[in-house]
Structures are given as C-alpha cells and as structure tokens.
Design a protein around this motif. Structure first.
Motif, PDB file in Angstrom:
ATOM      1  N   CYS A 156       0.827  -1.208   0.000  1.00  9.87           N
ATOM      2  CA  CYS A 156       0.000   0.000   0.000  1.00  9.87           C
ATOM      3  C   CYS A 156       0.862   1.259   0.000  1.00  9.87           C
ATOM      4  N   HIS A 169      -0.059   2.629  -3.420  1.00  6.59           N
ATOM      5  CA  HIS A 169      -1.194   3.526  -3.241  1.00  6.59           C
ATOM      6  C   HIS A 169      -0.795   4.846  -2.601  1.00  6.59           C
ATOM      7  N   CYS A 175      -4.638   2.216   3.074  1.00  3.74           N
ATOM      8  CA  CYS A 175      -5.881   2.769   2.554  1.00  3.74           C
ATOM      9  C   CYS A 175      -7.069   1.836   2.816  1.00  3.74           C
ATOM     10  N   CYS A 193      -7.051  -1.555   1.026  1.00  2.51           N
ATOM     11  CA  CYS A 193      -6.083  -2.491   1.589  1.00  2.51           C
ATOM     12  C   CYS A 193      -6.535  -2.975   2.966  1.00  2.51           C
TER      13      CYS A 193
END
Ligand SMILES: [Zn+2]
Length: 104
Positions: free
Chosen positions: A17, A21, A28, A31
């Motif tokens: 992540c 991300h 997030c 996740c």
C-alpha cells in the motif's frame, strides 16, 4: 490460527500500500478490507496450526477477486520482505513447498 502468518500478511499489505497507493499513514481503505479478509481467512482456516500452504489447500476459501488481490500483494511485497523475514516462511503461505513454481 497462526499469529506469525497474520503478522506477515499485514506487513506485506502495508509495504504494498505504501508504495503502490502512496498512503502516508497506515493503509488505505481498500487495503484494509483486503487485510481484514486475509486475516479472517487465516483465523477461520479449519486446518489451524497444521494448515498447509494455501496453494495446496484442498479448500479454496478465497473468493477469486480477493485471491487475485492478495497474490498481487505477495508478488510485490514478498521479495521486499526478504531482509526482515525468513523468505521461506513467507513463500510457504501462498506457495506449496512441494511445487517449484512461484506466483504463476
Ligand atoms: Zn492501499
């Protein structure tokens, strides 16, 4: 259930992540869902401590889309965890030890 496996899963998702991300604090929402799902599966696994690797498990308990997601995470984070965790322990989670194939 296996605490080591659960910790490994959480760490891998966090690594994934953070770099994929770009999450700055924690992980997030997407996740988090994946993490909860994976941890639940480990907890509910009827094989408990003697659980075989998921790949050779006779019960395919992951939903196909979740399975794909977790595999993506493993593929990415697995090699990056090598300095922190025994590689074999991680690979054991999603690869059968008897199988020489990895993440196919
Ligand atoms: Zn994420």
């Amino acid at each position: 259930m296996n605490e080591r496996d659960k910790t490994t899963v959480s760490r891998m998702i966090a690594i994934y992540c953070r770099s994929k991300h770009r999450s700055t604090s924690g992980i997030c929402e997407a996740c988090k869902l994946l993490e909860n799902y994976a941890r639940l599966k480990l907890e509910k696994c009827r094989f408990g401590e003697s659980k075989p690797s998921c790949k050779i498990c006779p019960i395919h308990c992951y939903k196909p889309d979740m399975k794909e997601q977790i595999r993506t995470v493993m593929r990415y984070a697995g090699p990056r965890m090598i300095f922190h965790y025994p590689f074999a322990a991680i690979m054991h989670l999603f690869n059968g030890r008897k199988s020489g194939r990895r993440f196919k």
